[in-house]
Write a protein that holds these residues in place. Structure first.
Motif, mmCIF file in Angstrom:
data_model
loop_
_atom_site.group_PDB
_atom_site.id
_atom_site.type_symbol
_atom_site.label_atom_id
_atom_site.label_comp_id
_atom_site.label_asym_id
_atom_site.label_seq_id
_atom_site.Cartn_x
_atom_site.Cartn_y
_atom_site.Cartn_z
ATOM 1 N N SER A 102 0.835 -1.195 0.000
ATOM 2 C CA SER A 102 0.000 0.000 0.000
ATOM 3 C C SER A 102 0.875 1.252 0.000
ATOM 4 C CB SER A 102 -0.896 0.017 1.239
ATOM 5 O OG SER A 102 -0.119 0.200 2.412
ATOM 6 N N GLU A 103 0.269 2.382 -0.329
ATOM 7 C CA GLU A 103 1.000 3.643 -0.268
ATOM 8 C C GLU A 103 1.452 3.930 1.166
ATOM 9 O OE1 GLU A 103 -0.873 7.006 -1.997
ATOM 10 O OE2 GLU A 103 -0.985 6.126 -4.002
ATOM 11 N N ASP A 104 0.625 3.567 2.142
ATOM 12 C CA ASP A 104 1.003 3.771 3.546
ATOM 13 C C ASP A 104 2.258 2.975 3.891
ATOM 14 O OD1 ASP A 104 -1.086 5.498 3.963
ATOM 15 O OD2 ASP A 104 -2.386 4.020 4.928
ATOM 16 N N ASP A 105 2.321 1.706 3.421
ATOM 17 C CA ASP A 105 3.514 0.876 3.655
ATOM 18 C C ASP A 105 4.745 1.540 3.051
ATOM 19 O OD1 ASP A 105 2.065 -1.164 4.911
ATOM 20 O OD2 ASP A 105 1.665 -2.191 3.018
ATOM 21 N N TRP A 106 4.582 2.056 1.838
ATOM 22 C CA TRP A 106 5.705 2.685 1.142
ATOM 23 C C TRP A 106 6.165 3.944 1.868
ATOM 24 C CZ3 TRP A 106 8.959 1.600 -2.843
ATOM 25 C CH2 TRP A 106 9.713 2.656 -3.358
ATOM 26 N N PHE A 107 5.240 4.851 2.122
ATOM 27 C CA PHE A 107 5.626 6.156 2.656
ATOM 28 C C PHE A 107 6.065 6.103 4.120
ATOM 29 C CE2 PHE A 107 3.190 7.745 -1.041
ATOM 30 C CZ PHE A 107 4.206 8.515 -1.599
ATOM 31 N N GLU A 108 5.529 5.173 4.904
ATOM 32 C CA GLU A 108 5.980 5.072 6.290
ATOM 33 C C GLU A 108 7.459 4.695 6.356
ATOM 34 O OE1 GLU A 108 4.986 2.874 10.551
ATOM 35 O OE2 GLU A 108 3.824 2.320 8.769
ATOM 36 N N VAL A 109 7.853 3.748 5.508
ATOM 37 C CA VAL A 109 9.257 3.332 5.483
ATOM 38 C C VAL A 109 10.149 4.435 4.923
ATOM 39 C CG1 VAL A 109 10.884 1.708 4.423
ATOM 40 C CG2 VAL A 109 8.743 0.872 5.405
ATOM 41 N N MET A 110 9.731 5.066 3.844
ATOM 42 C CA MET A 110 10.539 6.135 3.261
ATOM 43 C C MET A 110 10.661 7.324 4.215
ATOM 44 S SD MET A 110 11.584 4.912 0.398
ATOM 45 C CE MET A 110 12.219 6.328 -0.474
ATOM 46 N N ASN A 111 9.555 7.689 4.867
ATOM 47 C CA ASN A 111 9.578 8.840 5.770
ATOM 48 C C ASN A 111 10.451 8.596 6.991
ATOM 49 O OD1 ASN A 111 7.924 10.494 4.226
ATOM 50 N ND2 ASN A 111 6.043 9.740 5.176
ATOM 51 N N THR A 112 10.478 7.361 7.467
ATOM 52 C CA THR A 112 11.303 7.043 8.640
ATOM 53 C C THR A 112 12.760 6.816 8.252
ATOM 54 O OG1 THR A 112 9.399 5.993 9.726
ATOM 55 C CG2 THR A 112 11.588 5.469 10.591
ATOM 56 N N ASN A 113 12.979 5.950 7.280
ATOM 57 C CA ASN A 113 14.338 5.480 6.979
ATOM 58 C C ASN A 113 15.155 6.440 6.131
ATOM 59 O OD1 ASN A 113 13.081 3.301 8.172
ATOM 60 N ND2 ASN A 113 13.756 1.810 6.679
ATOM 61 N N LEU A 114 14.504 7.351 5.422
ATOM 62 C CA LEU A 114 15.245 8.257 4.542
ATOM 63 C C LEU A 114 14.945 9.734 4.844
ATOM 64 C CD1 LEU A 114 17.255 8.377 2.210
ATOM 65 C CD2 LEU A 114 15.317 8.220 0.623
ATOM 66 N N ASN A 115 13.675 10.105 4.855
ATOM 67 C CA ASN A 115 13.349 11.513 5.090
ATOM 68 C C ASN A 115 13.713 11.976 6.492
ATOM 69 O OD1 ASN A 115 12.339 11.501 2.502
ATOM 70 N ND2 ASN A 115 10.197 11.294 3.116
ATOM 71 N N GLY A 116 13.577 11.076 7.469
ATOM 72 C CA GLY A 116 13.975 11.429 8.838
ATOM 73 C C GLY A 116 15.461 11.737 8.924
ATOM 74 N N VAL A 117 16.262 11.008 8.153
ATOM 75 C CA VAL A 117 17.707 11.267 8.111
ATOM 76 C C VAL A 117 17.976 12.659 7.547
ATOM 77 C CG1 VAL A 117 19.898 10.531 7.072
ATOM 78 C CG2 VAL A 117 18.268 8.820 7.926
ATOM 79 N N PHE A 118 17.206 13.047 6.538
ATOM 80 C CA PHE A 118 17.341 14.383 5.965
ATOM 81 C C PHE A 118 17.113 15.461 7.024
ATOM 82 C CE2 PHE A 118 14.892 18.038 4.390
ATOM 83 C CZ PHE A 118 15.844 18.649 3.584
ATOM 84 N N HIS A 119 16.009 15.355 7.773
ATOM 85 C CA HIS A 119 15.671 16.388 8.749
ATOM 86 C C HIS A 119 16.760 16.536 9.813
ATOM 87 C CE1 HIS A 119 11.814 16.780 6.933
ATOM 88 N NE2 HIS A 119 11.324 15.643 7.386
ATOM 89 N N ILE A 120 17.212 15.422 10.371
ATOM 90 C CA ILE A 120 18.186 15.477 11.459
ATOM 91 C C ILE A 120 19.559 15.891 10.954
ATOM 92 C CG2 ILE A 120 19.500 14.020 13.058
ATOM 93 C CD1 ILE A 120 17.016 12.743 13.943
ATOM 94 N N THR A 121 19.997 15.300 9.849
ATOM 95 C CA THR A 121 21.340 15.579 9.352
ATOM 96 C C THR A 121 21.479 17.025 8.895
ATOM 97 O OG1 THR A 121 21.522 13.273 8.643
ATOM 98 C CG2 THR A 121 23.133 14.819 7.757
ATOM 99 N N LYS A 122 20.435 17.558 8.300
ATOM 100 C CA LYS A 122 20.500 18.946 7.834
ATOM 101 C C LYS A 122 20.742 19.900 8.996
ATOM 102 C CE LYS A 122 18.057 22.504 5.229
ATOM 103 N NZ LYS A 122 16.812 22.895 4.518
ATOM 104 N N SER A 123 19.992 19.720 10.073
ATOM 105 C CA SER A 123 20.141 20.611 11.222
ATOM 106 C C SER A 123 21.478 20.425 11.924
ATOM 107 C CB SER A 123 18.995 20.376 12.216
ATOM 108 O OG SER A 123 19.157 21.187 13.363
ATOM 109 N N VAL A 124 21.844 19.168 12.194
ATOM 110 C CA VAL A 124 23.086 18.908 12.937
ATOM 111 C C VAL A 124 24.307 19.353 12.135
ATOM 112 C CG1 VAL A 124 24.573 17.109 13.905
ATOM 113 C CG2 VAL A 124 22.105 17.037 14.308
#
Length: 247
Positions: A102-124
């Protein structure tokens, strides 16, 4: 090696993350780790390490929320300082054959495993730059991002994305003495592996040249290497910890 350093580890309450927290704390770093839902495990780990006189702190965080990430980081900056070491370890899997995903399965993994890295790494990394602070950023990928895996199109895409992200950002930050590397573990003894039937475990080990499943500490040892001055001339690379599986 890392005594007096400040380390931030996402997804540090269990699995590989908890081993990384223990390893960095044992080597003298102040370790702040995040968790998403398992408060009991996070607090138990914190209390156990503090009983050993380790400087460890935990913080609840939904890594998929940009607002929560930025608020949590401001707390960390003000209370502990700017991290010298960032370990992007938080991740989830929602395995399913691609045609059934499902789209939920796809986006939950992408948002956690990749987009979350973007948010934290950009700030730090920006804080490191502003304060002329040398640093080490370590992204936890997977051999699944290198060779693919049935039923894990979302997970593999995110982990492969981390490898490209690592190489690109390392080129941008290298001139500021901020190193960016990735680790790709193979089959490691975690809760996920523990749920696999013994028959399948034996089949897995038959494909591994070292004929065994790796330990969480063996991954944590590589994190320590990349976090410390022992790897001072290492950046933009991926260290594979898989017993030879992808060789």
């Amino acid at each position: 090696m890392i005594g007096g350093k400040i380390a931030l580890v996402t997804g540090g309450s269990r699995g590989i993350g908890s081993a990384v927290v223990e390893k960095l704390a044992a080597e003298g770093a102040t370790v702040i780790f995040t968790y998403h839902s398992n408060r009991d495990k996070a607090e138990q780990l914190t209390e156990r390490l503090r009983a050993q006189e380790r400087d460890v702190h935990c913080l609840k965080l939904d890594i998929t929320s940009r607002e929560e990430v930025l608020a949590a980081l401001e707390i960390i900056y003000s209370q502990y300082g700017i991290p010298d070491i960032l370990v992007n370890n938080a991740g989830v899997n929602r395995d399913k054959l691609f045609v059934q995903m499902s789209e939920d399965d796809w986006f939950e993994v992408m948002n956690t495993n990749l987009n979350g890295v973007f948010h934290i790494t950009k700030s730090v990394s920006y804080k490191m730059l502003l304060n002329s602070k040398e640093g080490s950023i370590i992204n936890m990928s997977s051999v699944s991002g290198m060779i693919g895996s049935v039923g894990q199109a979302n997970y593999c895409a995110a982990k492969a994305g981390l490898l490209g992200f690592t190489r690109s950002v390392s080129k941008e930050l290298g001139r500021y003495n901020i190193r960016v590397n990735a680790i790709s573990p193979g089959y490691i003894e975690t809760d996920m592996i523990g749920e696999i039937p013994e028959k399948h475990k034996k089949e897995m080990m038959g494909r591994i040249p070292l004929k065994r499943i790796g330990s969480r500490e063996e991954v944590a040892n590589v994190v320590l290497f990349l976090a410390s001055s022992m790897s001072s001339y290492v950046t933009g690379t991926t260290i594979v910890v898989d017993g030879g599986l992808t060789s």
